[in-house]
Design a protein around this motif. Structure first.
Motif, short mmCIF file in Angstrom:
data_model
loop_
_atom_site.label_atom_id
_atom_site.label_comp_id
_atom_site.label_asym_id
_atom_site.label_seq_id
_atom_site.Cartn_x
_atom_site.Cartn_y
_atom_site.Cartn_z
N PHE A 1 62.03 22.43 -28.56
CA PHE A 1 62.99 21.32 -28.39
C PHE A 1 62.90 20.28 -29.50
CE2 PHE A 1 62.10 23.12 -24.22
CZ PHE A 1 63.38 23.44 -23.79
N GLY A 2 62.28 20.66 -30.63
CA GLY A 2 62.17 19.72 -31.75
C GLY A 2 61.06 18.70 -31.59
N LEU A 3 60.11 18.96 -30.67
CA LEU A 3 59.06 17.97 -30.37
C LEU A 3 57.86 18.02 -31.32
CD1 LEU A 3 59.12 18.39 -26.49
CD2 LEU A 3 59.65 16.28 -27.71
N SER B 1 63.42 17.64 -38.80
CA SER B 1 64.13 16.49 -38.24
C SER B 1 65.13 15.90 -39.24
CB SER B 1 63.14 15.41 -37.81
OG SER B 1 62.34 15.01 -38.91
N ASN C 1 68.50 13.26 -23.65
CA ASN C 1 68.34 12.68 -24.99
C ASN C 1 69.65 12.76 -25.78
OD1 ASN C 1 65.34 11.92 -25.91
ND2 ASN C 1 65.23 13.53 -24.38
N TYR D 1 66.38 17.56 -22.58
CA TYR D 1 67.06 17.59 -23.88
C TYR D 1 68.47 17.00 -23.74
CZ TYR D 1 68.92 19.31 -28.31
OH TYR D 1 69.49 19.39 -29.56
N LEU E 1 65.39 12.97 -30.68
CA LEU E 1 65.67 14.30 -30.15
C LEU E 1 67.17 14.51 -30.03
CD1 LEU E 1 63.11 15.07 -27.29
CD2 LEU E 1 63.18 15.98 -29.61
N TRP F 1 58.95 19.99 -20.46
CA TRP F 1 59.27 20.54 -21.78
C TRP F 1 58.66 21.93 -21.98
CZ3 TRP F 1 63.05 18.34 -24.19
CH2 TRP F 1 63.25 16.96 -24.14
#
Length: 341
Positions: free
Chosen positions: A201-203, A209, A241, A238, A274, A40
């Motif tokens: 990556f939105g982590l 979200s 997911n 990604y 994700l 990531w």
């Protein structure tokens, strides 16, 4: 630490900020190599995190931030155990900064996902100000601590409370970030919202979200405005997911919108998987304020241009992953906690 004054600390950390904004050859090599240890941590993501911290450590903000605290450099340092998260690069740096700048001693349990960067940045700090050489240690196991700051999940927080409940502590759990749209946003604002959704990556807990949108909201304009982020689908993890969640929605016949790299699904929950963004319709801004107020302990920040009368961390579009020094995780003032030990 007695030879370090507040003005000297500002000078030292602002110099670190300057160096982080223009990485030298060795730091650049680490930035490029991190993906070998954590898929990531792409060079783009790591570079973004390093430069963001560099921007955060500027003289003006350091002065404003530290002016709120009475730093006592003659006190006997407390040993502060730090359990750092590893979901995004250098996510634990702010806790380390708070411990060091309050004249305390940092026992750092780095995440296996993000141990090299924090070591190198601390080496940079020592090169600028050798006094910090013996003010921290990176450990495999926390022992003989006076207080603890631990970041984890709702699951791990129960273990943290069990092990560290007898000493002063800050124990952080899962949080999510949301965006409130009115339907009047410009292309530029929605493009910036893309950073809040897709950076790292939105982590991160500061990644959006979930969207709150007015009833009847049409998502076409939103999708058009974030089209530039399409290359994110080329990242294999990604993409995995995205494919996994898409297959579940298709098998279950779950209604969702899909633009080829992000799915939108109506859901009351805050934390989406994700490559998925949850959304919820609202009747009016007053009703959404009430909803957000009831969820405040689960929300890290709220991205919006609306004048909401909430005390939670409201941030403008594109700024959720650009926190200032005083934007504390979970809204808990780490500096006040450390100063009052």
């Amino acid at each position: 630490m007695s030879n370090l004054t507040k003005s000297k600390l500002i000078s030292v950390f602002s110099e670190l900020g300057t160096q982080l904004q223009s990485p030298d050859e060795q730091l650049s090599a680490i930035i490029n190599d991190e993906k070998q240890y954590n898929a990531w941590f792409t060079p783009e993501s790591v570079s973004r995190a390093v430069i963001a911290i560099g921007h955060m450590l500027n003289v003006h903000d350091l002065e404003n931030w530290l002016s709120n605290y009475n730093l006592n450099f003659s006190h006997v340092p407390k040993k502060i155990g730090l359990i750092l998260a590893g979901n995004i690069p250098l996510v634990g740096f702010h806790d380390v900064l708070c411990v060091l700048i309050t004249g305390n001693y940092a026992l750092i349990k780095a995440s296996s996902q993000d141990s090299r960067l924090i070591k190198y940045v601390l080496n940079m700090l020592v090169a600028i100000e050798p006094t910090f050489y013996d003010k921290y240690i990176i450990v495999e196991r926390l022992e003989k601590f006076d207080a603890v700051i631990a970041t984890g999940s709702n699951n791990t927080s129960r273990y943290f409370e069990y092990y560290f409940g007898k000493v002063p502590n800050i124990i952080r759990k899962n949080r999510s970030s949301v965006a409130v749209l009115t339907g009047n946003e410009s292309t530029e604002q929605l493009f910036k919202l893309g950073h809040d959704i897709f950076d790292y990556f939105g982590l991160g807990c500061r990644n959006v979200s979930k969207l709150y949108v007015p009833k009847g909201y049409i998502f076409n304009f939103f999708f058009e405005s974030i089209e530039a982020y399409q290359p994110i689908i080329n990242h294999h993890k990604y993409n995995n997911n995205y494919d996994y969640n898409k297959s579940i929605y298709l098998v279950n016949s779950d209604k969702h919108f899909d633009n080829g790299f992000l799915m939108l699904k109506e859901d009351k929950k805050l934390a989406s998987p994700l490559a998925v963004l949850y959304f919820e319709y609202y009747d009016n801004l007053h009703s959404i304020e009430n909803s957000l107020e009831t969820e405040k302990d689960n929300i890290q920040c709220i991205v919006t241009a609306s004048p909401l009368s909430l005390k939670s961390q409201l941030v403008d579009f594109g700024m959720s992953q650009q926190p200032a020094l005083w934007d504390y995780a979970d809204g808990v003032d780490t500096m006040a906690f450390l100063s009052n030990l």
